[in-house]
Design an enzyme around this catalytic site. Structure first.
Site, mmCIF file in Angstrom:
data_model
loop_
_atom_site.group_PDB
_atom_site.id
_atom_site.type_symbol
_atom_site.label_atom_id
_atom_site.label_comp_id
_atom_site.label_asym_id
_atom_site.label_seq_id
_atom_site.Cartn_x
_atom_site.Cartn_y
_atom_site.Cartn_z
ATOM 1 N N ASN A 9 1.011 -1.241 0.057
ATOM 2 C CA ASN A 9 0.017 0.049 -0.109
ATOM 3 C C ASN A 9 0.805 1.184 -0.234
ATOM 4 O O ASN A 9 1.612 1.492 1.109
ATOM 5 C CB ASN A 9 -0.944 -0.102 1.347
ATOM 6 C CG ASN A 9 -1.767 1.241 1.265
ATOM 7 O OD1 ASN A 9 -1.894 1.973 0.513
ATOM 8 N ND2 ASN A 9 -2.360 1.558 2.629
ATOM 9 N N TRP A 10 1.021 1.844 -0.909
ATOM 10 C CA TRP A 10 1.989 3.106 -1.168
ATOM 11 C C TRP A 10 1.314 4.390 -0.458
ATOM 12 O O TRP A 10 1.957 5.475 -0.510
ATOM 13 C CB TRP A 10 2.076 3.228 -2.578
ATOM 14 C CG TRP A 10 3.145 2.471 -3.294
ATOM 15 C CD1 TRP A 10 3.683 1.400 -2.795
ATOM 16 C CD2 TRP A 10 3.876 2.861 -4.552
ATOM 17 N NE1 TRP A 10 4.756 0.952 -3.643
ATOM 18 C CE2 TRP A 10 4.898 1.691 -4.789
ATOM 19 C CE3 TRP A 10 3.630 3.753 -5.586
ATOM 20 C CZ2 TRP A 10 5.594 1.705 -5.968
ATOM 21 C CZ3 TRP A 10 4.278 3.551 -6.872
ATOM 22 C CH2 TRP A 10 5.245 2.530 -7.017
ATOM 23 N N LYS A 11 -0.033 4.304 -0.129
ATOM 24 C CA LYS A 11 -0.741 5.331 0.222
ATOM 25 C C LYS A 11 -0.550 6.585 -0.787
ATOM 26 O O LYS A 11 -0.508 6.495 -1.885
ATOM 27 C CB LYS A 11 -0.155 5.688 1.615
ATOM 28 C CG LYS A 11 -0.074 4.600 2.620
ATOM 29 C CD LYS A 11 0.109 4.942 4.113
ATOM 30 C CE LYS A 11 0.469 3.748 4.839
ATOM 31 N NZ LYS A 11 -0.116 3.761 6.279
ATOM 32 N N HIS A 93 -9.477 0.994 5.520
ATOM 33 C CA HIS A 93 -8.232 1.291 6.108
ATOM 34 C C HIS A 93 -8.536 2.273 6.923
ATOM 35 O O HIS A 93 -9.218 3.226 6.819
ATOM 36 C CB HIS A 93 -7.310 1.900 4.852
ATOM 37 C CG HIS A 93 -5.873 2.068 5.290
ATOM 38 N ND1 HIS A 93 -5.512 2.813 6.135
ATOM 39 C CD2 HIS A 93 -4.780 1.201 4.909
ATOM 40 C CE1 HIS A 93 -4.343 2.637 6.323
ATOM 41 N NE2 HIS A 93 -3.700 1.671 5.593
ATOM 42 N N GLU A 95 -6.760 4.998 7.634
ATOM 43 C CA GLU A 95 -6.621 6.506 7.246
ATOM 44 C C GLU A 95 -7.961 6.808 6.501
ATOM 45 O O GLU A 95 -8.244 8.150 6.667
ATOM 46 C CB GLU A 95 -5.401 6.613 6.499
ATOM 47 C CG GLU A 95 -4.308 6.557 7.179
ATOM 48 C CD GLU A 95 -2.951 5.616 6.497
ATOM 49 O OE1 GLU A 95 -2.938 5.696 5.253
ATOM 50 O OE2 GLU A 95 -1.915 5.082 7.343
ATOM 51 N N GLU A 165 -5.222 -4.926 10.981
ATOM 52 C CA GLU A 165 -4.386 -3.818 11.241
ATOM 53 C C GLU A 165 -4.746 -3.127 12.252
ATOM 54 O O GLU A 165 -5.403 -2.035 12.442
ATOM 55 C CB GLU A 165 -4.589 -2.955 9.760
ATOM 56 C CG GLU A 165 -4.128 -3.569 8.399
ATOM 57 C CD GLU A 165 -3.448 -2.644 7.646
ATOM 58 O OE1 GLU A 165 -2.638 -3.031 7.108
ATOM 59 O OE2 GLU A 165 -4.013 -1.465 7.490
ATOM 60 N N GLY A 171 2.275 2.376 10.836
ATOM 61 C CA GLY A 171 3.022 3.573 10.567
ATOM 62 C C GLY A 171 3.850 3.981 11.921
ATOM 63 O O GLY A 171 4.277 5.097 11.961
ATOM 64 N N SER A 211 3.182 -2.156 10.407
ATOM 65 C CA SER A 211 4.807 -1.943 10.542
ATOM 66 C C SER A 211 5.508 -3.287 10.412
ATOM 67 O O SER A 211 6.369 -3.609 11.089
ATOM 68 C CB SER A 211 5.158 -1.548 12.052
ATOM 69 O OG SER A 211 4.775 -0.272 12.276
ATOM 70 N N GLY A 232 2.682 -1.211 4.323
ATOM 71 C CA GLY A 232 2.833 0.454 3.967
ATOM 72 C C GLY A 232 4.118 0.812 3.872
ATOM 73 O O GLY A 232 4.609 0.442 2.785
ATOM 74 N N GLY A 233 4.679 1.578 4.643
ATOM 75 C CA GLY A 233 5.981 2.167 4.579
ATOM 76 C C GLY A 233 7.066 1.415 3.854
ATOM 77 O O GLY A 233 7.533 1.957 2.935
#
Ligand code: PEP
Length: 254
Positions: A9-11, A93, A95, A165, A171, A211, A232-233
């Site tokens: 997930n590149w956001k 998600h 966010e 999640e 994150g 994470s 993600g990151g």
């Protein structure tokens, strides 16, 4: 059999150049489905590039609107994502829940929209730290899950992919422990199998997100109830993403 998936997930990160360089790094991994969720504007470009360099890689959208089309400025529908070459949609998600105020009911509509367009939804669920400390983690996840499964038919309930999640792990660099993940994944499987076809819980696909890195992946994937990860990151780096995919292959002996 459940599916084994590692998804990136590149956001709201990336560029045309990054789409190209990232896809060129990705190699097939035996038994593991690799999925990329770039910002929606890059799905078409990613689809062109992967058809030449990584046809085994699947694409998806981080969000869709629940309507097929209409006067919804700034939105994109599941049908449009499919038209661009996408096959997956993330729904619920953190966010989206936090910054766009998405309710369980709205998320349920988005999951139904994904199925309507022939896309595979990945439903994200997870509790806050305060909810976990209060002993409410399972109740919160159960509420998020049943709000969606209540509106699905039997086969959809069995094919729904869930990503656990925990809010406090996204994150933050602090992944949930293997035991916490195993407990919640078993709870999720129980809810899904009670809502859908009893006895099919082994076929359900439940991912962990929060994470995940190439170092934490080995331990997390040892859990028999973990079918992969939503990353993600760390997934912004294609080489690190590949290491997580390799870790899943090793852990599940694929
Ligand atoms: C995510 O955005 O779904 C996620 C799990 O992020 P991170 O891996 O950065 O915690």
């Amino acid at each position: 059999m459940s599916r084994k998936i590692v998804a990136a997930n590149w956001k709201m990160h990336g560029s045309r150049a990054m789409v190209e360089s990232w896809i060129r790094l990705i190699r097939p991994i035996e038994g593991v489905e690799l999925v990329l969720f770039p910002p929606v504007g890059y799905i078409g470009l990613a689809n062109e590039i992967l058809s030449r360099h990584a046809p085994f890689l699947a694409l998806g959208a981080q969000n869709v609107h629940e309507a097929a089309a209409g006067a919804f400025t700034g939105e994109a529908s599941a049908e449009m994502v499919a038209d661009l070459g996408g096959r997956y949609v993330i729904a619920g998600h953190l966010e989206r829940r936090r910054y766009s105020g998405e309710s369980d009911a709205r998320i349920a509509n988005k999951v139904r929209a994904a199925y309507r367009a022939g896309l595979q939804p990945i439903l994200c669920v997870g509790e806050t730290l305060a909810e976990r400390s209060a002993g409410e983690a399972e109740a919160v996840v159960a509420r998020q899950l049943t709000a969606v499964t209540a509106g699905l038919n039997g086969p959809e309930r069995t094919t729904l992919i869930v990503a656990y999640e925990p809010v406090w792990a996204i994150g933050t660099g602090k992944s949930a422990s293997a035991l916490q993940v195993e407990e919640m994944h078993n709870c999720i499987r129980g809810i899904l199998s009670a809502a859908g076809d009893i006895g099919k819980d082994k076929e359900m696909t439940v991912l962990y997100g929060g994470s995940v890195s190439e170092t934490s992946a080995d331990g997390l994937f040892q859990g028999p109830s973990v079918d992969g990860a939503l990353v993600g990151g760390v997934a912004l780096d294609g080489a690190r993403f590949m290491k997580i995919g390799e870790s899943l292959r090793r852990a599940k002996r694929l």
